[in-house]
Design an enzyme around this catalytic site. Structure first.
Site, short mmCIF file in Angstrom:
data_model
loop_
_atom_site.label_atom_id
_atom_site.label_comp_id
_atom_site.label_asym_id
_atom_site.label_seq_id
_atom_site.Cartn_x
_atom_site.Cartn_y
_atom_site.Cartn_z
N SER A 1 57.08 26.63 2.28
CA SER A 1 57.46 25.26 2.66
C SER A 1 58.98 25.15 2.81
CB SER A 1 56.91 24.28 1.63
OG SER A 1 56.93 22.95 2.12
N ASP B 1 51.40 23.88 5.85
CA ASP B 1 52.30 24.04 4.70
C ASP B 1 51.78 25.06 3.68
OD1 ASP B 1 53.96 23.68 2.49
OD2 ASP B 1 54.11 21.53 2.79
#
Length: 368
Positions: A102, A241
């Site tokens: 991320s 993500d």
């Protein structure tokens, strides 16, 4: 034959919106496609035989260093500050492995390549605005692509990661160091680890593949458009993500070494590692309550994942070091809202935390 009534203004608006949506659907289905399946490692199924980094030439007794950069959105400004303070201390090692997910994935390349990239980290994490990385999808949201289009983020990465940077990553990979980034395969519901050095060393459009993985790792599902990844069988899967499944990307194979050497695992947590929030929140309206719920879910997941990473490191005989945002300092109000004033405050907190952590004589032995 009865003549149908003319459509009302409201009906005309609906038809126009439908027509626009159908027009857009032709270009929205495919989205951003990444083809770098040769560098894809499914976590949990890696035995380490091909993925583990070979030992680097080192002086007798010199330890291995693994840096893990967690998820956290705008709180990544804290981690950027820690890294630059570490450099200033004169005790920052050259990392054998850097692993990020991320926002940590966006930091990972700079951290991997060393202090020469500190200025870039500071610039990105103190001056970036939301519009520099996301833009509203407008009517495309109706197609299920996500509220935000990450095209600005890809353009930003395209500016800061050039062919010279990719060559540097490839050279470090050839020397035995490893750079990993995680994404979440939303189609299969599993975490995927990417060998970014292998991508940088590959043939074809290596830059497109490299940037595509970074964008995917930072694409919060439902909020940001996903990236489509072509697997070894040629099928497309939706990737988002990496923090959804692996907020602390430390895998057991990373802890293996072909020679008996001391291993240090450094985790920089881009957020609080605590079960409880530092500040109270009224959360009386729908959006406030939703934001509060999501942030607390992320907090709990990060807390649990840090504990798991520590246990994994201890079992392997490695020393575990955690640097986290102090619980007395508020996290970003909204992790997807990048505001320079808030980022600067988090960055300076990271600098102060890093100076305290790495400027301590008590920790000097860990850097020898």
């Amino acid at each position: 034959m009865t003549r149908s009534a003319a459509p009302t203004p409201r009906r005309r608006a609906k038809l126009a919106a439908l027509g626009l949506a159908l027009l857009l659907s032709g270009c929205a289905d495919a989205g951003l496609v990444v083809d770098a399946s040769g560098a894809m490692l499914t976590t949990g199924r890696v035995d380490g035989s091909s993925a583990v980094a070979p030992n680097l030439p080192r002086r007798a007794g010199s330890p291995r260093h693994i840096l893990v950069l967690t998820s956290g959105g705008a709180d990544g400004a804290f981690g950027a500050g820690v890294i630059t303070a570490w450099t200033a201390s004169g005790r920052r090692p050259q990392f054998d492995i850097v692993s990020g997910t991320s926002t940590g994935a966006l930091q990972a390349t700079a951290a991997f390549l060393g202090p020469d990239y500190d200025a870039l980290l500071e610039r990105i994490y103190t001056s970036t605005r939301t519009r520099d990385i996301f833009r509203s999808n407008g009517v495309k949201t109706l197609l299920g692509t996500g509220l935000y289009d990450p095209a600005p983020l890809r353009r930003l990465l395209d500016e800061v990661i050039d062919e010279t940077t990719l060559d540097a990553v490839a050279a470090a990979h050839a020397a035995g160091r490893r750079l990993y980034v995680t994404t979440t395969d939303m189609t299969a519901g599993r975490s995927v680890l990417w060998d970014m050095g292998a991508i940088a060393s590959g043939q074809g459009d290596r830059k497109s593949a490299f940037l595509g993985v970074l964008v995917a790792s930072a694409a919060v599902p439902g909020l940001v458009e996903p990236v489509y990844v072509r697997d070894q069988e040629g099928k497309l899967a939706v990737h988002s993500d990496g923090g959804v499944k692996t907020p602390v990307p430390l895998e057991a194979f990373m802890l293996k070494a072909r020679r008996a050497v001391a291993t240090h695992v450094w985790v920089i947590a881009n957020g609080h590692v605590s079960r409880d929030a530092a500040l109270r929140s009224e959360a009386r309206h729908v959006l406030g309550l939703a934001r509060r719920g999501i942030t607390q879910l992320i907090r709990q997941l990060l807390y649990t994942s840090v504990q798991d990473a520590e246990a994994k490191a201890r079992r392997a005989g490695a020393r575990f070091h955690l640097v986290a945002l102090p619980t007395s300092v508020p996290e970003a109000v909204d992790p997807l809202d990048f505001r320079p004033d808030e980022l600067r405050g988090l960055y300076e907190t990271g600098r102060a935390t890093g100076q305290l952590r790495f400027g301590s004589v008590a920790d000097e032995a860990a850097h020898q």
